[in-house]
Write an enzyme that holds these catalytic residues in place. Sequence first.
Site, PDB file in Angstrom:
ATOM      1  CB  SER A 126       2.077   1.982  15.412  1.00 49.70           C
ATOM      2  OG  SER A 126       2.278   2.510  16.692  1.00 49.70           O
ATOM      3  NE  ARG A 271     -13.793 -20.933  47.413  1.00 51.95           N
ATOM      4  CZ  ARG A 271     -14.250 -22.075  46.956  1.00 51.95           C
ATOM      5  NH1 ARG A 271     -15.560 -22.260  46.762  1.00 51.95           N
ATOM      6  NH2 ARG A 271     -13.415 -23.051  46.667  1.00 51.95           N
ATOM      7  CB  ILE A 340      -8.136 -13.320  45.520  1.00 47.05           C
ATOM      8  CG1 ILE A 340      -6.931 -12.698  46.233  1.00 47.05           C
ATOM      9  CG2 ILE A 340      -9.386 -13.263  46.413  1.00 47.05           C
ATOM     10  CD1 ILE A 340      -7.054 -11.201  46.503  1.00 47.05           C
ATOM     11  N   GLY A 343      -9.848 -21.157  41.178  1.00 41.53           N
ATOM     12  CA  GLY A 343     -10.346 -21.705  39.908  1.00 41.53           C
ATOM     13  C   GLY A 343     -11.404 -20.822  39.278  1.00 41.53           C
ATOM     14  CD  GLU A 366      -2.499   6.270  24.089  1.00 41.37           C
ATOM     15  OE1 GLU A 366      -2.167   7.214  24.802  1.00 41.37           O
ATOM     16  OE2 GLU A 366      -3.617   6.181  23.562  1.00 41.37           O
ATOM     17  N   GLY A 367       3.092   3.611  24.103  1.00 40.87           N
ATOM     18  CA  GLY A 367       4.455   3.544  24.615  1.00 40.87           C
ATOM     19  C   GLY A 367       4.589   2.421  25.632  1.00 40.87           C
ATOM     20  CB  THR A 368       6.610  -0.704  25.548  1.00 43.35           C
ATOM     21  OG1 THR A 368       7.846   0.001  25.312  1.00 43.35           O
ATOM     22  CG2 THR A 368       6.084  -1.254  24.230  1.00 43.35           C
TER      23      THR A 368
END
Length: 382
Positions: A126, A271, A340, A343, A366-368
């Site tokens: 690139s 939680r 999940i 905060g 490595e390629g979008t």
Amino acid sequence: MDLTLDHTQALIQKMAREYATRVIAPEASAIDRESRFPTSILKGLAELGLMAVGVSPELGGSGAGTVAYALAMQEVARACASTAVTMAVTNMVGEVIAAFGTDAQKARYNPKLASGEYAAGAFALSEPGAGSDPGVMATTARRDGDAWVIDGQKQWITSGAHAGVMVVWARTGDRETFPGTRGVSCFLVESGTPGLLIGKAEDKMGIRGSNTVSLTFDACRVPESALLGELHGGFKIAMMALDGGRIGISSQAIGIARAALAESVQYAHDRKQFDKPIASFQATQWKLADMVTELDAAHLLTMRAAWLKDNGRPFSREASMAKVFATEMANRICNKAVQIHGGYGYIREFAAERHLRDVRVTMIYEGTSEIQRIVIARSALG
Ligand code: COS
């Protein structure tokens, strides 16, 4: 396709998991916080044969193939995405040299990449003006006696400041005679070559322990023997290397997503809200169900692409399908993991925050995703 792992594949997976859990995972948060290049961890990966999984044992590699490589990559990425991308690019560089190098090039570079004598390898394609469209690169290489002289700039080069050897693409033919992607060649440039200047490390959103730099080639002189593959035949080398590289990045994304899922499951059990673990609420269960399902689908797509590559079949489209799906699903999963965690997902104390920052780039490098869709659509349209 047989999904049963053979002895070597199972062994590599187990070894990578053990090393990732015992050595890499405890360091991952500090590597991220301190933007620390994981030199000693990479050396350990090399000692396990994981810096050259697909390279033959005669050249110092493990010779274990792409399925084994993808599984090892998942394990390492699950612990630390920064370490994983450094491993991915080094494996890719080793494979390119092993596939296209002369005997002398292979003997000079492959053992050093595999053994960790070189901390890493780099892939310099690139440029500031040539990302998704590398064919328009402005870097040139011109003949001068028995040498090549490279001039130009490369950008977003993973491990550029640490690599012992770089695969560098440059235009060797003028645009009129060699239109489009023709007239591009590939060179092997060693670190410390006069005229190769390393830019400052980019201050990135994620994968902060990996090194990303720009490179300037200012009349950088390399011997005739530095040419990799055929003169003017470099673009195809880049495309073929990226096909394999995309399996590595799919696997990296899967590893990051696995970590985010495991931490979400743990958190959902721990939680409590409204007097119950949040795992007992359908709102959480449905998120987890989608996460598990998508992860499996991504894993299967990636294994298929790896299996095709190992069996010498065409796999370009399948690698792009694996990459676009795995990286987008991993982004969804890491986003859900933060949700999940509520905060707590937004602060550094919990790894969910790091995973979301780390995973973002997998849809870009490595390629979008857009490039992967071009490859898939061209194939679908015949
Ligand atoms: N394997 C082997 N050869 C390939 C190939 C592949 N996967 N893909 C293309 N080629 C060949 C073509 O056959 C063609 O050969 P000829 O000149 O003999 O006809 C040549 O390469 C040019 O191909 P094409 O015309 O398809 O090139 P485009 O400029 O249209 O580019 C895409 C095609 C978009 C797929 C390519 O530019 C690409 O992958 N871009 C993304 C680059 C990237 O991933 N950058 C990230 C860098 S690393 S972080």
